[in-house]
Write a protein that holds these residues in place. Structure first.
Motif, PDB file in Angstrom:
ATOM      1  N   GLN A 351       0.805  -1.221   0.000  1.00 57.33           N
ATOM      2  CA  GLN A 351       0.000   0.000   0.000  1.00 57.33           C
ATOM      3  C   GLN A 351       0.844   1.279   0.000  1.00 57.33           C
ATOM      4  O   GLN A 351       0.574   2.209  -0.766  1.00 57.33           O
ATOM      5  CB  GLN A 351      -0.925  -0.007   1.221  1.00 57.33           C
ATOM      6  N   SER A 352       1.875   1.334   0.813  1.00 54.61           N
ATOM      7  CA  SER A 352       2.636   2.573   0.989  1.00 54.61           C
ATOM      8  C   SER A 352       4.110   2.428   0.656  1.00 54.61           C
ATOM      9  O   SER A 352       4.886   3.352   0.894  1.00 54.61           O
ATOM     10  CB  SER A 352       2.495   3.059   2.439  1.00 54.61           C
ATOM     11  N   TYR A 353       4.482   1.302   0.119  1.00 55.22           N
ATOM     12  CA  TYR A 353       5.875   1.053  -0.252  1.00 55.22           C
ATOM     13  C   TYR A 353       5.918   0.520  -1.685  1.00 55.22           C
ATOM     14  O   TYR A 353       5.115  -0.348  -2.048  1.00 55.22           O
ATOM     15  CB  TYR A 353       6.511   0.007   0.664  1.00 55.22           C
ATOM     16  N   LYS A 354       6.849   1.023  -2.477  1.00 49.25           N
ATOM     17  CA  LYS A 354       7.057   0.533  -3.833  1.00 49.25           C
ATOM     18  C   LYS A 354       8.532   0.171  -3.995  1.00 49.25           C
ATOM     19  O   LYS A 354       9.413   0.859  -3.454  1.00 49.25           O
ATOM     20  CB  LYS A 354       6.660   1.581  -4.881  1.00 49.25           C
ATOM     21  N   ALA A 355       8.773  -0.918  -4.727  1.00 47.09           N
ATOM     22  CA  ALA A 355      10.142  -1.437  -4.818  1.00 47.09           C
ATOM     23  C   ALA A 355      10.407  -1.977  -6.209  1.00 47.09           C
ATOM     24  O   ALA A 355       9.485  -2.288  -6.973  1.00 47.09           O
ATOM     25  CB  ALA A 355      10.352  -2.529  -3.770  1.00 47.09           C
ATOM     26  N   TRP A 356      11.683  -2.143  -6.517  1.00 42.89           N
ATOM     27  CA  TRP A 356      12.082  -2.618  -7.849  1.00 42.89           C
ATOM     28  C   TRP A 356      13.432  -3.312  -7.764  1.00 42.89           C
ATOM     29  O   TRP A 356      14.331  -2.870  -7.044  1.00 42.89           O
ATOM     30  CB  TRP A 356      12.201  -1.441  -8.813  1.00 42.89           C
ATOM     31  N   VAL A 357      13.582  -4.412  -8.521  1.00 40.64           N
ATOM     32  CA  VAL A 357      14.883  -5.045  -8.740  1.00 40.64           C
ATOM     33  C   VAL A 357      14.983  -5.436 -10.202  1.00 40.64           C
ATOM     34  O   VAL A 357      13.997  -5.855 -10.817  1.00 40.64           O
ATOM     35  CB  VAL A 357      15.084  -6.285  -7.842  1.00 40.64           C
ATOM     36  N   GLU A 358      16.163  -5.281 -10.772  1.00 43.42           N
ATOM     37  CA  GLU A 358      16.445  -5.834 -12.090  1.00 43.42           C
ATOM     38  C   GLU A 358      17.898  -6.274 -12.127  1.00 43.42           C
ATOM     39  O   GLU A 358      18.773  -5.668 -11.495  1.00 43.42           O
ATOM     40  CB  GLU A 358      16.169  -4.833 -13.211  1.00 43.42           C
ATOM     41  N   GLY A 359      18.147  -7.363 -12.853  1.00 39.01           N
ATOM     42  CA  GLY A 359      19.497  -7.864 -13.033  1.00 39.01           C
ATOM     43  C   GLY A 359      19.725  -8.192 -14.493  1.00 39.01           C
ATOM     44  O   GLY A 359      18.877  -8.812 -15.142  1.00 39.01           O
ATOM     45  N   HIS A 360      20.862  -7.768 -15.022  1.00 40.24           N
ATOM     46  CA  HIS A 360      21.192  -7.956 -16.435  1.00 40.24           C
ATOM     47  C   HIS A 360      22.127  -9.152 -16.533  1.00 40.24           C
ATOM     48  O   HIS A 360      23.326  -9.044 -16.260  1.00 40.24           O
ATOM     49  CB  HIS A 360      21.819  -6.684 -16.990  1.00 40.24           C
ATOM     50  N   LEU A 361      21.580 -10.286 -16.917  1.00 39.82           N
ATOM     51  CA  LEU A 361      22.245 -11.566 -16.755  1.00 39.82           C
ATOM     52  C   LEU A 361      23.582 -11.659 -17.468  1.00 39.82           C
ATOM     53  O   LEU A 361      24.516 -12.294 -16.974  1.00 39.82           O
ATOM     54  CB  LEU A 361      21.320 -12.689 -17.236  1.00 39.82           C
ATOM     55  N   ASN A 362      23.698 -11.063 -18.642  1.00 37.30           N
ATOM     56  CA  ASN A 362      24.930 -11.182 -19.407  1.00 37.30           C
ATOM     57  C   ASN A 362      25.822  -9.949 -19.323  1.00 37.30           C
ATOM     58  O   ASN A 362      26.871  -9.888 -19.966  1.00 37.30           O
ATOM     59  CB  ASN A 362      24.610 -11.503 -20.871  1.00 37.30           C
ATOM     60  N   LEU A 363      25.400  -8.972 -18.519  1.00 35.99           N
ATOM     61  CA  LEU A 363      26.222  -7.786 -18.295  1.00 35.99           C
ATOM     62  C   LEU A 363      26.759  -7.718 -16.871  1.00 35.99           C
ATOM     63  O   LEU A 363      27.723  -7.000 -16.596  1.00 35.99           O
ATOM     64  CB  LEU A 363      25.413  -6.510 -18.590  1.00 35.99           C
ATOM     65  N   GLY A 364      26.114  -8.446 -15.968  1.00 31.47           N
ATOM     66  CA  GLY A 364      26.532  -8.391 -14.566  1.00 31.47           C
ATOM     67  C   GLY A 364      26.180  -7.092 -13.882  1.00 31.47           C
ATOM     68  O   GLY A 364      26.787  -6.721 -12.875  1.00 31.47           O
ATOM     69  N   SER A 365      25.195  -6.386 -14.403  1.00 32.52           N
ATOM     70  CA  SER A 365      24.776  -5.120 -13.809  1.00 32.52           C
ATOM     71  C   SER A 365      23.335  -5.235 -13.330  1.00 32.52           C
ATOM     72  O   SER A 365      22.651  -6.220 -13.598  1.00 32.52           O
ATOM     73  CB  SER A 365      24.912  -3.979 -14.824  1.00 32.52           C
ATOM     74  N   GLY A 366      22.891  -4.217 -12.611  1.00 30.39           N
ATOM     75  CA  GLY A 366      21.524  -4.260 -12.117  1.00 30.39           C
ATOM     76  C   GLY A 366      21.223  -3.101 -11.192  1.00 30.39           C
ATOM     77  O   GLY A 366      22.068  -2.220 -10.969  1.00 30.39           O
ATOM     78  N   LEU A 367      20.018  -3.111 -10.631  1.00 33.27           N
ATOM     79  CA  LEU A 367      19.544  -1.967  -9.864  1.00 33.27           C
ATOM     80  C   LEU A 367      18.484  -2.416  -8.872  1.00 33.27           C
ATOM     81  O   LEU A 367      17.632  -3.249  -9.194  1.00 33.27           O
ATOM     82  CB  LEU A 367      18.950  -0.927 -10.828  1.00 33.27           C
ATOM     83  N   VAL A 368      18.545  -1.863  -7.655  1.00 36.28           N
ATOM     84  CA  VAL A 368      17.513  -2.071  -6.639  1.00 36.28           C
ATOM     85  C   VAL A 368      17.073  -0.704  -6.145  1.00 36.28           C
ATOM     86  O   VAL A 368      17.915   0.148  -5.819  1.00 36.28           O
ATOM     87  CB  VAL A 368      18.034  -2.915  -5.458  1.00 36.28           C
ATOM     88  N   ILE A 369      15.753  -0.480  -6.089  1.00 29.71           N
ATOM     89  CA  ILE A 369      15.195   0.802  -5.633  1.00 29.71           C
ATOM     90  C   ILE A 369      14.056   0.520  -4.661  1.00 29.71           C
ATOM     91  O   ILE A 369      13.136  -0.227  -4.990  1.00 29.71           O
ATOM     92  CB  ILE A 369      14.629   1.647  -6.790  1.00 29.71           C
ATOM     93  N   PHE A 370      14.094   1.111  -3.480  1.00 30.02           N
ATOM     94  CA  PHE A 370      13.021   1.006  -2.498  1.00 30.02           C
ATOM     95  C   PHE A 370      12.531   2.418  -2.151  1.00 30.02           C
ATOM     96  O   PHE A 370      13.335   3.349  -2.018  1.00 30.02           O
ATOM     97  CB  PHE A 370      13.490   0.321  -1.216  1.00 30.02           C
TER      98      PHE A 370
END
Length: 508
Positions: A351-370
């Protein structure tokens, strides 16, 4: 893995333990890296740009715009966390800054952590992907029905949302509200706020996102290990991955400390007096974590995918990152792309929290946002674009508005009712309708004040007959192409979403 940790502008290096077998080291940020971070913090933008009037905002400006008091992020590069920072405050109006140890409710990102735990048990031979889950369940059983006569509900089906189980998601619980047990939730009894979890289509014949299914996995883990879910995940996942700021315990005790509080769409504190909700459906939506902690999980999954000495067996990790059935989901995360564009992701939305994860399998990069605000999902979209631009990722590239004027007479040609054939068999359609509904589906294209709308969402022109949604760049940009026939009439609509497409016809 290295973690360059910024806490409210102060540069500090923190060494974080990694899963056994992974190298651990730290390096200082160079001038180029600092420029990237500055570019991100001041480079938030929409997904569709006007070349004559490009838009850029600072992160602080957009936090204010969306009434989001606090944000925390972690950026992954070369399978390491290279940047982590907290922005804003844990509670609006107070001087209690977010830092990299602040925990947030992460909603459905819980499902990826649950999937990783379950697949670790598969690696250890305690669970099997294609066995009837009722063979593992002791305190409750998936009810037998006409849908399960030929094909049974399995762990593979549940994790990929193809098992045919009900309940998309769950409402939050305020402080002092009575809480359901996992059995209450599955039966729809006691303090449960939702109906019982039941089968409503034959497993494997369609796709439907199911938090109810993930709750079945929670019970499986508890019954197989004869342990509570929070204790099992602590031993099987959080301790091995050095996720010391993560827990499935609900209600989250005040003693856990450094907790981002919940805020509504106008930025006011919710869930008073404590300031955060409870999520008793733990496996589906009950995880509390920090971005740096959760990045450990994302990195671990990518490394398991590429090595035989990972947290998961490589074969299991590869299955986790392979789509199943009609959906875009593997065994837990959503998937897209080929080559360097291959990636996994998941969003979280309590309800009051939004989150995100992504991982780039062949680049070894990614991002987490809360985030700790109800409008955080809108802010997260803009953060993703800014980080991708700053770190030169091949994702979230901007789309540019078609500059030629499209007058009313031209746009009117596209309006009308478009029907989808009865035999459609694509994710775009089957993923969001009742599998037993055999009626042809229709979509409306309307013109309002010389703007084109698909149902009630505005379309932005990127060509004379091609359109996109603004902000629709989470995983697969959705394109709308109106096709002209040999008599000059636009009577066909092709909708493309990543690797999927669907055709609809006007007036049929």
């Amino acid at each position: 893995m290295k973690l360059v940790n910024f806490q409210m502008g102060t540069l500090a290096l923190i060494l974080v333990a990694s899963y056994p077998g992974y190298a651990t080291h730290t390096t200082n940020l160079n001038t180029h890296d600092l420029k990237r971070i500055n570019a991100f913090e001041n480079g938030l933008r929409p997904s569709v740009l006007n070349r004559a009037q490009p838009q850029n905002w600072s992160l602080v400006e957009r936090m204010t715009h969306y009434n989001v008091p606090g944000v925390s992020i972690a950026v992954i590069k070369d399978y390491e966390v290279v940047f982590a920072k907290g922005y804003g405050v844990k509670e609006a109006g107070l001087n209690n800054p977010i830092n990299t140890d602040t925990v947030f409710s992460v909603g459905s990102l819980s499902k990826v952590a649950t999937a990783a735990t379950a697949l670790n048990l598969v690696s250890k031979g305690k669970l099997a992907l294609d066995t009837d889950v009722n063979q593992y369940l002791k305190r409750w059983q998936v009810p037998t029905s006409k849908y399960t006569q030929s094909h049974k509900v399995t762990l593979r089906g549940i994790l990929s949302h193809t098992a045919g189980l009900t309940l998309w998601g769950f409402p939050d619980f305020n402080p002092n509200e009575p809480l359901p047990t996992v059995i209450n939730t599955l039966n729809g009894t006691g303090a449960a706020k939702t109906d019982a979890v039941r089968s409503f289509y034959e497993p494997g014949s369609s796709w439907r996102y199911s938090g109810g299914g993930t709750t079945v996995v929670q019970l499986m883990i508890e019954d197989v290990l004869n342990n509570s879910f929070e204790s099992a995940t602590n031993q099987l996942l959080f301790k091995p991955l050095a996720m010391s700021r993560s827990t499935f315990e609900n209600p989250l005790p005040v003693s856990f400390g450094n907790i981002a509080k919940a805020h509504d769409r106008v930025g006011k504190l919710e869930a008073k007096p404590r300031g955060w909700h409870t999520f008793p459906e733990k496996a589906a939506s009950g995880l509390w974590s920090s971005p740096s902690d959760y990045a450990n999980l994302a990195i671990t999954l990518m490394q398991s995918y590429h090595t035989e000495q990972g947290y998961l067996e490589q074969n299991i990790a590869q299955q986790m990152m392979t789509k199943v059935g009609y959906g875009n989901y593997g065994l837990g995360p959503e998937l897209s792309g080929v080559g360097e564009l291959r990636r996994f992701r998941h969003g979280g939305s309590n309800q009051s929290y939004k989150a995100w994860v992504e991982g780039h399998l062949n680049l070894g990069s990614g991002l987490v946002i809360f985030t700790n605000g109800s409008n955080g999902d809108k802010l997260i979209r803009e953060i993703r674009r800014a980080v991708a631009d700053a770190f030169d990722w091949p994702f979230y590239r901007p789309y540019y508005q078609y500059q030629a004027s499209l007058d009313k007479s031209w746009l009117t040609q596209f309006t009308g009712t478009y029907k989808i054939p009865k035999d459609v068999n694509s994710f775009l359609e089957r993923g969001f309708v009742n599998a037993n509904d055999k009626k042809p589906k229709s979509r409306q294209v309307k013109l309002k004040e010389n703007k084109l709308y698909y149902n009630d969402t505005e379309l932005f022109a990127i060509g004379p007959n091609r359109f996109v949604f603004e902000g629709d760049d989470e995983l697969n940009q959705t394109y709308f192409e109106f096709v002209q026939n040999t008599q000059g009439r636009f009577d066909t609509l092709i909708i493309r979403e990543g690797e999927n497409s669907m055709v609809a016809f006007k007036g049929q």
